[in-house]
Design a protein around this motif. Structure first.
Motif, PDB file in Angstrom:
ATOM      1  N   HIS A  55      99.601  25.109  69.785  1.00  0.00           N
ATOM      2  CA  HIS A  55      98.288  25.693  70.057  1.00  0.00           C
ATOM      3  C   HIS A  55      97.899  26.581  68.879  1.00  0.00           C
ATOM      4  N   PRO A  56      96.614  26.642  68.477  1.00  0.00           N
ATOM      5  CA  PRO A  56      96.234  27.466  67.323  1.00  0.00           C
ATOM      6  C   PRO A  56      96.633  28.934  67.454  1.00  0.00           C
ATOM      7  N   ALA A  57      96.599  29.480  68.675  1.00  0.00           N
ATOM      8  CA  ALA A  57      97.018  30.878  68.841  1.00  0.00           C
ATOM      9  C   ALA A  57      98.508  31.036  68.597  1.00  0.00           C
ATOM     10  N   THR A  58      99.270  30.037  68.944  1.00  0.00           N
ATOM     11  CA  THR A  58     100.718  30.072  68.744  1.00  0.00           C
ATOM     12  C   THR A  58     101.078  29.934  67.272  1.00  0.00           C
ATOM     13  N   ALA A  59     100.217  29.280  66.506  1.00  0.00           N
ATOM     14  CA  ALA A  59     100.504  29.024  65.093  1.00  0.00           C
ATOM     15  C   ALA A  59     100.400  30.266  64.226  1.00  0.00           C
ATOM     16  N   SER A 345      78.820  40.967  70.921  1.00  0.00           N
ATOM     17  CA  SER A 345      79.581  40.490  72.061  1.00  0.00           C
ATOM     18  C   SER A 345      80.550  39.403  71.606  1.00  0.00           C
ATOM     19  N   HIS A 346      81.763  39.442  72.154  1.00  0.00           N
ATOM     20  CA  HIS A 346      82.726  38.373  71.897  1.00  0.00           C
ATOM     21  C   HIS A 346      82.548  37.201  72.850  1.00  0.00           C
ATOM     22  N   ARG A 347      81.682  37.328  73.842  1.00  0.00           N
ATOM     23  CA  ARG A 347      81.551  36.304  74.873  1.00  0.00           C
ATOM     24  C   ARG A 347      80.288  35.468  74.662  1.00  0.00           C
ATOM     25  N   GLN A 376      83.272  35.093  67.938  1.00  0.00           N
ATOM     26  CA  GLN A 376      83.356  34.540  69.283  1.00  0.00           C
ATOM     27  C   GLN A 376      84.315  33.351  69.260  1.00  0.00           C
ATOM     28  N   PRO A 377      84.728  32.863  70.432  1.00  0.00           N
ATOM     29  CA  PRO A 377      85.779  31.836  70.485  1.00  0.00           C
ATOM     30  C   PRO A 377      85.363  30.495  69.888  1.00  0.00           C
ATOM     31  N   ILE A 378      86.380  29.718  69.564  1.00  0.00           N
ATOM     32  CA  ILE A 378      86.224  28.312  69.208  1.00  0.00           C
ATOM     33  C   ILE A 378      86.602  27.484  70.432  1.00  0.00           C
ATOM     34  N   GLU A 379      85.700  26.625  70.841  1.00  0.00           N
ATOM     35  CA  GLU A 379      85.918  25.731  71.967  1.00  0.00           C
ATOM     36  C   GLU A 379      86.123  24.315  71.439  1.00  0.00           C
ATOM     37  N   ILE A 380      87.039  23.566  72.035  1.00  0.00           N
ATOM     38  CA  ILE A 380      87.222  22.161  71.695  1.00  0.00           C
ATOM     39  C   ILE A 380      86.670  21.329  72.844  1.00  0.00           C
ATOM     40  N   TYR A 381      85.663  20.522  72.547  1.00  0.00           N
ATOM     41  CA  TYR A 381      85.009  19.689  73.550  1.00  0.00           C
ATOM     42  C   TYR A 381      85.031  18.243  73.066  1.00  0.00           C
ATOM     43  N   ARG A 382      85.632  17.367  73.855  1.00  0.00           N
ATOM     44  CA  ARG A 382      85.758  15.959  73.487  1.00  0.00           C
ATOM     45  C   ARG A 382      86.398  15.784  72.103  1.00  0.00           C
ATOM     46  N   GLY A 441      99.023  39.411  59.515  1.00  0.00           N
ATOM     47  CA  GLY A 441      98.907  40.853  59.555  1.00  0.00           C
ATOM     48  C   GLY A 441      98.267  41.326  60.851  1.00  0.00           C
ATOM     49  N   ALA A 442      98.298  42.619  61.081  1.00  0.00           N
ATOM     50  CA  ALA A 442      97.825  43.168  62.351  1.00  0.00           C
ATOM     51  C   ALA A 442      96.355  42.857  62.600  1.00  0.00           C
ATOM     52  N   GLU A 443      95.488  43.095  61.595  1.00  0.00           N
ATOM     53  CA  GLU A 443      94.066  42.847  61.810  1.00  0.00           C
ATOM     54  C   GLU A 443      93.767  41.358  61.869  1.00  0.00           C
ATOM     55  N   GLY A 444      94.452  40.571  61.045  1.00  0.00           N
ATOM     56  CA  GLY A 444      94.260  39.138  61.101  1.00  0.00           C
ATOM     57  C   GLY A 444      94.619  38.569  62.462  1.00  0.00           C
ATOM     58  N   ARG A 445      95.713  39.036  63.031  1.00  0.00           N
ATOM     59  CA  ARG A 445      96.112  38.584  64.365  1.00  0.00           C
ATOM     60  C   ARG A 445      95.094  38.991  65.425  1.00  0.00           C
ATOM     61  N   THR A 446      94.563  40.198  65.296  1.00  0.00           N
ATOM     62  CA  THR A 446      93.559  40.660  66.256  1.00  0.00           C
ATOM     63  C   THR A 446      92.338  39.747  66.248  1.00  0.00           C
ATOM     64  N   ILE A 447      91.852  39.426  65.059  1.00  0.00           N
ATOM     65  CA  ILE A 447      90.666  38.582  64.939  1.00  0.00           C
ATOM     66  C   ILE A 447      90.956  37.184  65.477  1.00  0.00           C
ATOM     67  N   LEU A 448      92.069  36.592  65.084  1.00  0.00           N
ATOM     68  CA  LEU A 448      92.377  35.231  65.494  1.00  0.00           C
ATOM     69  C   LEU A 448      92.692  35.121  66.972  1.00  0.00           C
ATOM     70  N   SER A 449      93.252  36.182  67.561  1.00  0.00           N
ATOM     71  CA  SER A 449      93.501  36.135  68.996  1.00  0.00           C
ATOM     72  C   SER A 449      92.191  36.118  69.777  1.00  0.00           C
ATOM     73  N   THR A 450      91.143  36.729  69.223  1.00  0.00           N
ATOM     74  CA  THR A 450      89.826  36.645  69.849  1.00  0.00           C
ATOM     75  C   THR A 450      89.248  35.239  69.710  1.00  0.00           C
ATOM     76  N   VAL A 451      89.407  34.673  68.533  1.00  0.00           N
ATOM     77  CA  VAL A 451      88.845  33.343  68.279  1.00  0.00           C
ATOM     78  C   VAL A 451      89.519  32.270  69.136  1.00  0.00           C
ATOM     79  N   TRP A 452      90.846  32.359  69.265  1.00  0.00           N
ATOM     80  CA  TRP A 452      91.595  31.323  69.981  1.00  0.00           C
ATOM     81  C   TRP A 452      91.997  31.743  71.386  1.00  0.00           C
ATOM     82  N   GLY A 453      91.597  32.927  71.806  1.00  0.00           N
ATOM     83  CA  GLY A 453      91.962  33.391  73.149  1.00  0.00           C
ATOM     84  C   GLY A 453      91.154  32.754  74.233  1.00  0.00           C
TER      85      GLY A 453
END
Length: 453
Positions: A55-59, A345-347, A376-382, A441-453
């Motif tokens: 999963h991208p968040a796991t990577a 907004s992140h939503r 905001q998040p990345i969604e995978i559709y089809r 890094g700490a900030e990079g993880r914060t941003i990516l966890s929002t994108v892939w969360g």
């Protein structure tokens, strides 16, 4: 149609026609051996990178050694770095759906919504020819070539950003820390969130974004090919400045989308080539403010939708779907760039999901949105990505952490097949100048966890 713009940058990690991919959009049965397909020529006995897909968040922050990958693929390991190993059919789907799973597969199985782990510093998707571990795959479609594209958020070259360039006498300043990486991609696309002319009345007071055309020197330095203009600030100095901005940008060699002297011009896709692939980009504005293009009237392409311009207008959306279908015929890769959503907004609002799905269903390979100033998040559709919000890129906002955090999205194509969507974290510093962050890094993880969360 807008003329094709030829990409001058070299491709990253050309596959040399040896590697192969299968697509989530592939037909139910393969064509006969030797038949030409969308991605290349069907072959037998192709050697394919052996990978670990998660999963991208796991990577985020994960790497592997060749010995680790060999141990997992040999069948001798049930777990890797605390993740459950899955093999065989369904492994990639399991990794895409669960963050605690790692799929032991060859790279032809990888699809958007999963990410491959680098091995000994080698990336099996963007530089497969340099990858140290391969296996023979019976029959796959050979990609030719590997092409990367980078997509940035709002590039605002006026106000304090423009003042900083003028004071320094450096019209490339905003891209001082990102230009080399942006220019190395096969194709680079961003949203120009300002006019290049201030010949009219400022319609937004101090929030009217007008830039000196000399600021395009930095945009050139960063290797941008396409500038999307379907946004709420292109009309900040009136219709004449809007038309003049389109003319200046195109005169400087950039393809543009989303705005024009009338609705027909505004709906034309921006076209560019990279690695032999034909890219088409459409853009629209869902937040108003800039004038709506109409027959004989300059402006931007509008889509009325929440939360700003009213309920979702079916007639507007149907016109966009028709633009997608028309552009699809001229393109190997088609991407739609919306200016949409709720600021700060992140939503995503619900209608972003609705519109994104409709555009994918109409034929878009990806939807890459912005405007909100927050990621905001990345969604995978089809099997295709809907990037709901990139955040800013070059911007002078400093009043919160979130407006100074962003992502640049990288799309990795094997031939016409979209193999991967990646988010690269960004921090915007003094003077509105962005820099890339370490994803681990700490900030990079914060941003990516929002994108892939």
């Amino acid at each position: 149609m807008t003329p094709l713009v030829s990409r001058r940058a070299v491709l990253l990690g050309a596959a040399g026609g040896v590697l192969a991919a299968c697509s989530s959009r592939a037909p139910d049965r393969r064509p006969d051996e030797g038949a030409t397909t969308a991605a290349g020529v069907l072959r037998s006995g192709v050697r394919m990178p052996v990978v670990l897909a998660v999963h991208p968040a796991t990577a985020i922050g994960r790497t592997a050694t060749r010995a680790e990958v060999e141990a997992v693929h040999s069948g001798g390991a049930a777990a890797w770095q605390g993740l459950r190993v899955v093999r065989g059919p369904g492994a990639v789907a399991a990794a895409a759906g669960a963050k605690e799973v790692v799929a032991a597969v060859t790279a032809d199985a990888v699809v958007p919504g999963t990410e491959v782990v680098p091995v000994d510093g080698h990336d099996p998707l963007t530089a497969p020819a340099d990858y140290p571990l391969t296996a023979e795959v019976a029959a796959v479609t050979a990609p030719d070539p590997v092409v990367t594209s980078l997509w940035t958020g709002d590039v605002m070259l006026g106000r304090r950003v423009g003042a900083g360039m003028a004071a320094a006498g450096d019209w490339e300043l905003p891209f001082a820390q990102t230009a080399d990486r942006l220019a190395a991609a096969g194709l680079t696309v961003g949203n120009l969130e300002c006019t290049l002319s201030r010949e009219g009345r400022a319609t937004h007071g101090g929030d009217s974004f007008g830039a000196d055309p000399r600021a395009l020197a930095g945009v050139h330095r960063a290797g941008y090919d396409i500038l999307t203009l379907g946004n709420n600030h292109l009309g900040d100095y009136g219709p004449n400045a809007l038309v003049r901005t389109v003319s200046i940008a195109r005169g400087e060699g950039f393809a543009t989308a989303g705005a024009g002297a009338d609705i027909a011009a505004a709906r034309e896709p921006a076209l560019a080539t990279a690695g032999g692939l034909r890219f088409a980009v459409l853009a629209f504005c869902a937040v108003g403010e800039s004038p709506e293009a109409a027959p004989g009237t300059p402006g931007v392409v509008w889509l009325r939708m929440p939360p700003i311009t009213g309920p979702l207008a079916e007639t507007d959306l149907a016109a966009l779907e028709q633009s997608v279908r028309a552009a699809r015929a001229a393109a190997d890769v088609l991407v739609v760039v919306p200016h949409w959503g709720r600021e700060y907004s992140h939503r995503p609002v619900a209608e972003q999901v609705t519109v994104g799905h409709r555009l994918i269903d109409a034929g878009a390979d990806a939807v890459v949105g912005m405007h909100q100033h927050w990621v905001q998040p990345i969604e995978i559709y089809r099997g295709r990505p809907i990037v709901h919000g990139l955040g800013n890129f070059v911007f002078d906002m400093t009043f919160s952490e979130q407006v100074q955090q962003a992502v640049v999205v990288e799309l990795v194509h094997w031939g016409r097949i979209l193999k991967s969507v990646r988010a690269v974290p960004v921090r915007i510093g003094a003077g509105g100048v962005p820099r890339f962050l370490d994803p681990a890094g700490a900030e990079g993880r914060t941003i990516l966890s929002t994108v892939w969360g």
